[in-house]
Scaffold this motif. Structure first.
Motif, PDB file in Angstrom:
ATOM      1  N   ASP A 239      -7.194 -19.220 -29.943  1.00 43.28           N
ATOM      2  CA  ASP A 239      -6.618 -19.275 -28.602  1.00 43.28           C
ATOM      3  C   ASP A 239      -5.863 -17.998 -28.268  1.00 43.28           C
ATOM      4  OD1 ASP A 239      -4.121 -19.437 -29.815  1.00 43.28           O
ATOM      5  OD2 ASP A 239      -3.564 -21.358 -28.909  1.00 43.28           O
ATOM      6  N   LYS A 240      -5.302 -17.934 -27.063  1.00 42.14           N
ATOM      7  CA  LYS A 240      -4.631 -16.716 -26.593  1.00 42.14           C
ATOM      8  C   LYS A 240      -3.419 -16.349 -27.436  1.00 42.14           C
ATOM      9  CE  LYS A 240      -5.732 -16.077 -21.703  1.00 42.14           C
ATOM     10  NZ  LYS A 240      -5.178 -16.041 -20.327  1.00 42.14           N
TER      11      LYS A 240
ATOM     12  N   LEU B 150      -8.631 -21.021 -24.948  1.00 44.21           N
ATOM     13  CA  LEU B 150      -9.439 -20.473 -26.040  1.00 44.21           C
ATOM     14  C   LEU B 150     -10.068 -19.149 -25.616  1.00 44.21           C
ATOM     15  CD1 LEU B 150     -11.211 -23.703 -27.391  1.00 44.21           C
ATOM     16  CD2 LEU B 150      -9.041 -22.671 -28.104  1.00 44.21           C
ATOM     17  N   THR B 151     -10.054 -18.203 -26.538  1.00 43.88           N
ATOM     18  CA  THR B 151     -10.636 -16.887 -26.258  1.00 43.88           C
ATOM     19  C   THR B 151     -11.906 -16.637 -27.053  1.00 43.88           C
ATOM     20  OG1 THR B 151      -9.270 -15.863 -27.979  1.00 43.88           O
ATOM     21  CG2 THR B 151      -8.387 -15.886 -25.731  1.00 43.88           C
TER      22      THR B 151
ATOM     23  N   GLN C 224     -15.398 -16.912 -19.767  1.00 43.71           N
ATOM     24  CA  GLN C 224     -14.661 -15.827 -20.412  1.00 43.71           C
ATOM     25  C   GLN C 224     -14.688 -15.915 -21.941  1.00 43.71           C
ATOM     26  OE1 GLN C 224     -12.936 -17.699 -17.727  1.00 43.71           O
ATOM     27  NE2 GLN C 224     -14.087 -16.222 -16.484  1.00 43.71           N
ATOM     28  N   LEU C 225     -15.232 -16.986 -22.484  1.00 41.88           N
ATOM     29  CA  LEU C 225     -15.199 -17.217 -23.928  1.00 41.88           C
ATOM     30  C   LEU C 225     -16.150 -16.274 -24.663  1.00 41.88           C
ATOM     31  CD1 LEU C 225     -13.948 -19.302 -26.006  1.00 41.88           C
ATOM     32  CD2 LEU C 225     -16.154 -20.483 -25.868  1.00 41.88           C
ATOM     33  N   LYS C 226     -15.690 -15.753 -25.809  1.00 42.19           N
ATOM     34  CA  LYS C 226     -16.537 -14.972 -26.708  1.00 42.19           C
ATOM     35  C   LYS C 226     -17.011 -15.904 -27.830  1.00 42.19           C
ATOM     36  CE  LYS C 226     -15.766 -10.734 -25.003  1.00 42.19           C
ATOM     37  NZ  LYS C 226     -16.831  -9.834 -24.484  1.00 42.19           N
TER      38      LYS C 226
ATOM     39  N   ALA D 274     -13.975 -28.243 -33.821  1.00 42.82           N
ATOM     40  CA  ALA D 274     -12.963 -27.194 -33.676  1.00 42.82           C
ATOM     41  C   ALA D 274     -12.297 -27.255 -32.306  1.00 42.82           C
ATOM     42  CB  ALA D 274     -13.600 -25.823 -33.900  1.00 42.82           C
ATOM     43  N   ILE D 275     -13.083 -27.495 -31.276  1.00 38.61           N
ATOM     44  CA  ILE D 275     -12.522 -27.554 -29.925  1.00 38.61           C
ATOM     45  C   ILE D 275     -11.587 -28.744 -29.782  1.00 38.61           C
ATOM     46  CG2 ILE D 275     -13.108 -27.971 -27.497  1.00 38.61           C
ATOM     47  CD1 ILE D 275     -15.603 -26.190 -27.982  1.00 38.61           C
ATOM     48  N   PHE D 276     -11.992 -29.915 -30.314  1.00 38.46           N
ATOM     49  CA  PHE D 276     -11.078 -31.057 -30.221  1.00 38.46           C
ATOM     50  C   PHE D 276      -9.819 -30.812 -31.053  1.00 38.46           C
ATOM     51  CE2 PHE D 276      -9.120 -35.056 -31.301  1.00 38.46           C
ATOM     52  CZ  PHE D 276      -9.052 -35.677 -30.060  1.00 38.46           C
ATOM     53  N   ASN D 277      -9.971 -30.199 -32.209  1.00 34.65           N
ATOM     54  CA  ASN D 277      -8.807 -29.877 -33.032  1.00 34.65           C
ATOM     55  C   ASN D 277      -7.828 -29.010 -32.246  1.00 34.65           C
ATOM     56  OD1 ASN D 277      -7.183 -29.862 -35.338  1.00 34.65           O
ATOM     57  ND2 ASN D 277      -8.271 -28.153 -36.271  1.00 34.65           N
ATOM     58  N   ALA D 278      -8.355 -28.022 -31.526  1.00 37.29           N
ATOM     59  CA  ALA D 278      -7.504 -27.170 -30.695  1.00 37.29           C
ATOM     60  C   ALA D 278      -6.849 -27.974 -29.574  1.00 37.29           C
ATOM     61  CB  ALA D 278      -8.338 -26.024 -30.115  1.00 37.29           C
ATOM     62  N   LEU D 279      -7.631 -28.791 -28.888  1.00 42.84           N
ATOM     63  CA  LEU D 279      -7.088 -29.588 -27.788  1.00 42.84           C
ATOM     64  C   LEU D 279      -6.007 -30.544 -28.262  1.00 42.84           C
ATOM     65  CD1 LEU D 279     -10.417 -30.432 -25.923  1.00 42.84           C
ATOM     66  CD2 LEU D 279      -8.624 -28.890 -25.117  1.00 42.84           C
ATOM     67  N   SER D 280      -6.219 -31.149 -29.431  1.00 46.94           N
ATOM     68  CA  SER D 280      -5.258 -32.123 -29.938  1.00 46.94           C
ATOM     69  C   SER D 280      -3.939 -31.472 -30.323  1.00 46.94           C
ATOM     70  CB  SER D 280      -5.841 -32.878 -31.134  1.00 46.94           C
ATOM     71  OG  SER D 280      -5.931 -32.041 -32.276  1.00 46.94           O
TER      72      SER D 280
END
Length: 281
Positions: free
Chosen positions: A74-75, A114-115, A139-141, A102-108
């Protein structure tokens, strides 16, 4: 660290030093990331790439035996690990992909925007469609096989939330004031059906993992709370042996329910489950 992670000894040693633990983390905060980059003389993306085997070690793939790891960045330069998870029974659709994990882990964890998404294998079409639900997908890489891509390159002429009139695609979950079980169900991202659903794994009176429902504009890549819950257990170094019961909380006016899905799993795993409805407020 697991025996699958011993190849990169400098990384393993650095993690143990920074975390003061031998247990593999499922995320790194900004300070931990910065410290590790300094120790290892690398940048954030290089660190994520080196950690991919560690992420893949969380994989549970009894059907495919294909272990995928993904790391969302993330940023704030926090790293969130994820891995694929497959149900031992039932059809092949009973699987969670590493990118989703991974995305849900970040959201939780209430991650910032996310970058980057770093993966140890090329994302399949299913995952590309799921990623396209993110508010900042353009914008995601996405990085894999030592190559970097702007996400739109991987899904040209895409079908996205705007095509069904959704003006607020997937970003942060509304967890700021979540304390009771219905609050986590209300955090579901479901702009196409408004379904609210959350699952919890309990050890005694303690919640050891939770998940909520996430939808996708293409419908099929929508994320079952059961698969996410099982992934979260694994990422927290827990197994079904730690679980005493499952609970499902759903709004009474939902258009459909995940009760049967959880019931099937509870019977397979020989664990009790409880289903709750809550009223609108």
């Amino acid at each position: 660290m697991s025996e699958n992670t011993h190849a990169d000894l400098s990384l393993t040693n650095a993690l143990q030093t920074v975390l003061a633990s031998k247990q593999l983390p499922n995320m790194l905060n900004s300070q931990q990331t910065k410290t590790l980059c300094n120790i290892l003389s690398c940048n954030v993306i290089e660190l994520a790439e080196r950690m991919l085997p560690l992420a893949a070690s969380f994989s549970f793939a009894p059907k495919s035996n294909f272990h995928v790891g993904a790391i969302a960045v993330d940023k704030q330069q926090q790293l969130f690990l994820g891995a694929n998870y497959e149900l031992e029974y039932g059809p092949l659709t009973g699987s969670l992909h590493a990118e989703q994990s991974a995305i849900f882990n970040a959201l939780s964890h209430q991650a910032d925007e996310l970058t980057d998404l770093v993966i140890n294998a090329a994302p399949c079409g299913y995952c590309r469609q799921f990623i396209n639900e993110l508010a900042n997908a353009a914008q995601l890489k996405v990085r894999f096989n030592q190559q970097s891509y702007d996400f739109p390159q991987l899904l040209p002429q895409s079908f996205g939330p705007n095509d069904l009139g959704v003006q607020a695609p997937l970003a942060k979950l509304k967890l700021d004031k979540a304390s009771q079980a219905p609050d986590f169900a209300k955090a579901s991202y479901a702009p196409y059906t408004q379904v609210q659903s959350a699952m919890f794994a309990y050890q005694g009176d303690k919640v050891i993992a939770w998940s909520c429902y996430l939808e996708n504009v293409a419908f099929n890549p929508s994320l079952s709370p059961l698969l996410t819950l099982l992934s979260q257990l694994t990422l927290n170094h827990l197994s079904l042996n730690n679980v005493e019961r499952f609970e499902l909380w759903e709004h009474k006016d939902n258009r459909f329910s995940f009760k049967q899905e959880l019931q099937n799993f509870a019977e397979h795993s020989q664990k009790p489950m409880v289903h709750h409805y809550y009223p609108s407020t």
